[in-house]
Design a protein around this motif. Sequence first.
Motif, mmCIF file in Angstrom:
data_model
loop_
_atom_site.group_PDB
_atom_site.id
_atom_site.type_symbol
_atom_site.label_atom_id
_atom_site.label_comp_id
_atom_site.label_asym_id
_atom_site.label_seq_id
_atom_site.Cartn_x
_atom_site.Cartn_y
_atom_site.Cartn_z
ATOM 1 N N VAL A 209 0.861 -1.189 0.000
ATOM 2 C CA VAL A 209 0.000 0.000 0.000
ATOM 3 C C VAL A 209 0.895 1.236 0.000
ATOM 4 N N PRO A 210 0.409 2.330 -0.541
ATOM 5 C CA PRO A 210 1.197 3.565 -0.498
ATOM 6 C C PRO A 210 1.289 4.097 0.931
ATOM 7 N N SER A 211 2.349 4.824 1.195
ATOM 8 C CA SER A 211 2.456 5.581 2.440
ATOM 9 C C SER A 211 1.804 6.943 2.213
ATOM 10 N N VAL A 212 1.380 7.562 3.310
ATOM 11 C CA VAL A 212 0.651 8.826 3.207
ATOM 12 C C VAL A 212 1.302 9.877 4.094
ATOM 13 N N ILE B 292 25.105 1.236 -4.525
ATOM 14 C CA ILE B 292 24.009 1.994 -5.110
ATOM 15 C C ILE B 292 22.723 1.184 -5.014
ATOM 16 N N ASP B 293 21.742 1.735 -4.298
ATOM 17 C CA ASP B 293 20.433 1.099 -4.176
ATOM 18 C C ASP B 293 19.497 1.687 -5.242
ATOM 19 N N LYS B 294 18.948 0.819 -6.071
ATOM 20 C CA LYS B 294 18.037 1.249 -7.127
ATOM 21 C C LYS B 294 16.601 0.895 -6.747
ATOM 22 N N SER B 295 15.698 1.765 -7.088
ATOM 23 C CA SER B 295 14.287 1.509 -6.802
ATOM 24 C C SER B 295 13.426 2.278 -7.796
ATOM 25 N N ARG B 296 12.153 1.941 -7.778
ATOM 26 C CA ARG B 296 11.162 2.722 -8.512
ATOM 27 C C ARG B 296 10.318 3.483 -7.498
ATOM 28 N N ARG B 297 10.015 4.706 -7.807
ATOM 29 C CA ARG B 297 9.208 5.530 -6.924
ATOM 30 C C ARG B 297 7.905 5.903 -7.617
ATOM 31 N N ILE B 298 6.860 5.894 -6.842
ATOM 32 C CA ILE B 298 5.562 6.376 -7.298
ATOM 33 C C ILE B 298 5.102 7.436 -6.313
ATOM 34 N N GLN B 299 4.737 8.585 -6.825
ATOM 35 C CA GLN B 299 4.350 9.684 -5.946
ATOM 36 C C GLN B 299 3.151 10.421 -6.530
ATOM 37 N N ALA B 300 2.134 10.611 -5.706
ATOM 38 C CA ALA B 300 0.923 11.307 -6.131
ATOM 39 C C ALA B 300 0.586 12.398 -5.125
ATOM 40 N N GLU B 301 0.027 13.470 -5.619
ATOM 41 C CA GLU B 301 -0.370 14.582 -4.749
ATOM 42 C C GLU B 301 -1.844 14.889 -4.972
ATOM 43 N N PHE B 302 -2.559 15.072 -3.844
ATOM 44 C CA PHE B 302 -3.968 15.452 -3.880
ATOM 45 C C PHE B 302 -4.080 16.809 -3.176
ATOM 46 N N PRO B 303 -3.954 17.891 -3.943
ATOM 47 C CA PRO B 303 -3.855 19.224 -3.335
ATOM 48 C C PRO B 303 -5.186 19.772 -2.836
ATOM 49 N N LYS B 304 -5.100 20.583 -1.789
ATOM 50 C CA LYS B 304 -6.245 21.348 -1.279
ATOM 51 C C LYS B 304 -7.432 20.456 -0.937
ATOM 52 N N THR C 222 0.205 -7.821 -13.875
ATOM 53 C CA THR C 222 -0.427 -8.210 -12.614
ATOM 54 C C THR C 222 -0.987 -6.983 -11.899
ATOM 55 N N ILE C 223 -2.209 -7.114 -11.388
ATOM 56 C CA ILE C 223 -2.875 -6.025 -10.679
ATOM 57 C C ILE C 223 -2.817 -6.292 -9.170
ATOM 58 N N ILE C 224 -2.430 -5.287 -8.406
ATOM 59 C CA ILE C 224 -2.407 -5.394 -6.950
ATOM 60 C C ILE C 224 -3.284 -4.279 -6.384
ATOM 61 N N PRO C 225 -4.530 -4.602 -5.998
ATOM 62 C CA PRO C 225 -5.405 -3.564 -5.442
ATOM 63 C C PRO C 225 -4.960 -3.163 -4.037
ATOM 64 N N PHE C 226 -5.258 -1.937 -3.666
ATOM 65 C CA PHE C 226 -4.943 -1.488 -2.303
ATOM 66 C C PHE C 226 -6.063 -0.614 -1.758
#
Length: 209
Positions: free
Chosen positions: A62-65, A147-159, A181-185
Amino acid sequence: MKSTVDRSDSEVTTLQQIMKTKLHSTFTLLFAAAVLLPSCNAKYDMVTFNAAGTMPATKVTVPSVDIDTNVSAGMFGGDIKSKKPYDIHAFYTDSTLTIASAEFTKVTVTYADGTVDPGIAALKLPMRVQHYYNEETRFVTDGTSVIDKSRRIQAEFPKTITRDEAFTLQIEGKFTKDNGTIIPFKIKEKYTLSHEKKTESWVDFVSGI
């Protein structure tokens, strides 16, 4: 032909006067800051939202918030305060390098009286966010670097948070991996509110950063 430029005595004197004036101005500003800084006060008026729950014992994708209360600060005294409306940030670090994107289909902020924050209506959902690559260098005990490699996903829900009140946050969506593959959260978290109002000297504020 070689060109030379000769400065007259008056030009040299003028340049010296300009340099002295600039130097004097610099020392004047530094002296004023040293004298005035201790007398300036920083006034706090900040809110903080804290998740009331705890992370599950099992690994769940799940994403962190994070709740961004848009804290701003003045220079040499003034207000250090939160500014409404506040923003919600969701992010995820994928060390397996297999998650391609995330799609957010539902975001709600519900207050204790049952009201859903109207800022949610302005969001364009579903929101699809592609990953980006990230590399971080760390040093191990023998001094070598890794060197640690990763993928980042970042979303913003403003105001999306317009009240200084506790609320319940719900976020739903799904991750999609490279192979399809789909992973629902789902996220459902209650947030409590703390409000800090105080005044301290600017020197104390700076030393505490």
